[in-house]
Motif scaffolding. Structure first.
Motif, PDB file in Angstrom:
ATOM      1  N   TYR A 151       0.830  -1.136   0.108  1.00 16.22           N
ATOM      2  CA  TYR A 151      -0.160   0.044   0.148  1.00 16.22           C
ATOM      3  C   TYR A 151       0.879   1.242   0.099  1.00 16.22           C
ATOM      4  N   LEU A 152       2.094   1.234   0.798  1.00 16.55           N
ATOM      5  CA  LEU A 152       2.759   2.359   0.702  1.00 16.55           C
ATOM      6  C   LEU A 152       3.924   2.390  -0.379  1.00 16.55           C
TER       7      LEU A 152
ATOM      8  N   VAL B  11      -8.265  -5.815  -1.836  1.00 16.40           N
ATOM      9  CA  VAL B  11      -8.486  -4.788  -0.978  1.00 16.40           C
ATOM     10  C   VAL B  11      -8.682  -3.684  -1.497  1.00 16.40           C
ATOM     11  N   LEU B  12      -8.008  -3.034  -2.372  1.00 15.13           N
ATOM     12  CA  LEU B  12      -7.715  -1.835  -3.062  1.00 15.13           C
ATOM     13  C   LEU B  12      -9.098  -1.805  -4.178  1.00 15.13           C
TER      14      LEU B  12
ATOM     15  N   GLU C 131      -9.177   3.842  -1.368  1.00 14.01           N
ATOM     16  CA  GLU C 131      -8.376   4.598  -0.388  1.00 14.01           C
ATOM     17  C   GLU C 131      -7.531   3.981   0.690  1.00 14.01           C
ATOM     18  N   MET C 132      -7.242   2.886   0.309  1.00 11.95           N
ATOM     19  CA  MET C 132      -6.484   2.252   1.414  1.00 11.95           C
ATOM     20  C   MET C 132      -4.973   2.639   1.207  1.00 11.95           C
TER      21      MET C 132
ATOM     22  N   ALA D  76     -16.794  -4.902   6.219  1.00  8.40           N
ATOM     23  CA  ALA D  76     -16.898  -6.413   6.004  1.00  8.40           C
ATOM     24  C   ALA D  76     -16.320  -6.881   4.919  1.00  8.40           C
ATOM     25  N   LYS D  77     -16.309  -6.301   3.806  1.00  7.01           N
ATOM     26  CA  LYS D  77     -15.739  -6.741   2.395  1.00  7.01           C
ATOM     27  C   LYS D  77     -14.182  -6.936   2.827  1.00  7.01           C
ATOM     28  N   ILE D  78     -13.562  -5.776   3.231  1.00  7.92           N
ATOM     29  CA  ILE D  78     -12.126  -6.011   3.640  1.00  7.92           C
ATOM     30  C   ILE D  78     -11.797  -7.006   4.472  1.00  7.92           C
ATOM     31  N   SER D  79     -12.606  -7.254   5.626  1.00 12.06           N
ATOM     32  CA  SER D  79     -12.451  -8.370   6.441  1.00 12.06           C
ATOM     33  C   SER D  79     -12.464  -9.675   5.909  1.00 12.06           C
ATOM     34  N   ALA D  80     -13.364  -9.778   4.797  1.00  6.95           N
ATOM     35  CA  ALA D  80     -13.607 -10.972   4.206  1.00  6.95           C
ATOM     36  C   ALA D  80     -12.265 -11.241   3.377  1.00  6.95           C
ATOM     37  N   ILE D  81     -11.616 -10.398   2.702  1.00  2.63           N
ATOM     38  CA  ILE D  81     -10.241 -10.492   2.022  1.00  2.63           C
ATOM     39  C   ILE D  81      -9.188 -10.879   3.062  1.00  2.63           C
TER      40      ILE D  81
END
Length: 261
Positions: A19-20, A36-37, A42-43, A196-201
């Motif tokens: 991400y960085l 995730v992105l 915005e991550m 919740a979508k991020i958590s699933a990934i």
């Protein structure tokens, strides 16, 4: 490849490095991070904003609270503007110990950190006694003197089933009066479907993703009084920077607390 390093499972620290814009990651990490992105573009901004938050917190610890020894637990891979660089630019005598459970992280850190006042040790917050007893840590950190402890973007990677409040309490108990604890944490009360979508990934990675409610995050500080402005949306000690989406800031909470003398 060093033994014990699984390049087939996404790694949360290496995803954060991606991400960085870092290069210390593998294809499996990039694939998971890209997933995730795709849900949360915005991550990348969140990761960069997190680095700015760490800079403000470290400066506050040193300049406002007189801290001269810092333990960064769950530090992740060394990246630009590391804690020791921020701290030792203010006072070269500040001692910094990075702690991470990941072997890749520790190998990179140990190779890059050569200062007499900086080191990296392998440890898992879920075993706080082992962290506090580590010879590398004890060489630089005097637990009878005030210390600053960072747990930045760490605790939401420890699931509820592991009881994360207990090891944090053990760390608080071991610290001398005047010590400072800083925590940042993903929020469950902002855009819950998004989270919740991020958590699933992250279920595919080596660490889960567990955003929490503000009252649950506040409990990590125990009875330590919070510094002003209290538990806020990731921007303590500063106005929201120009160009930062308020919705992005609302995705997490941050606070700093001081142990009573």
């Amino acid at each position: 490849m060093p033994p014990g390093i699984d390049v087939n499972v996404p790694n949360a620290a290496r995803m954060y490095d991606y991400y960085l814009g870092g290069k210390d990651n593998f294809a499996v990490d990039r694939a998971a991070a890209d997933a995730v992105l795709s849900v949360a573009p915005e991550m990348r901004d969140a990761a960069r904003s997190g680095r700015e938050l760490i800079k403000r917190v470290v400066r506050h610890m040193i300049v406002e609270r007189g801290i001269r020894q810092i333990i960064d637990i769950g530090s992740g891979l060394p990246t630009r503007e590391n804690v020791h660089q921020i701290a030792q630019e203010i006072d070269p005598s500040v001692r910094v110990v990075y702690v991470d459970r990941d072997e890749v992280v520790c190998r990179h850190g140990q190779a890059l950190l050569s200062s007499a006042n900086t080191t990296m040790v392998q440890g898992d917050l879920r075993d706080p006694a082992a962290i506090l007893a580590d010879p590398g840590l004890r060489k630089l950190i005097d637990l009878d003197e005030p210390a600053g402890v960072l747990m930045m973007f760490l605790l939401h990677l420890i699931p509820d089933g592991d009881g994360p409040h207990d090891p944090v309490a053990a760390i608080r108990e071991a610290l001398a009066p005047g010590s400072v604890l800083a925590i940042s944490h993903a929020a469950s009360d902002a855009r819950p479907e998004h989270m919740a979508k991020i958590s699933a990934i992250y279920q595919r990675a080596n660490s889960p993703f567990t955003p929490r409610a503000p009252e649950t995050i506040r409990a990590f500080f125990g009875d330590w009084p919070l510094e002003e402005p209290g538990l806020v949306h990731l921007w303590p000690f500063a106005e929201l920077p120009a160009g930062v989406d308020p919705d992005l800031a609302a995705m997490g909470y941050g606070a700093v607390a001081v142990k009573r003398r």
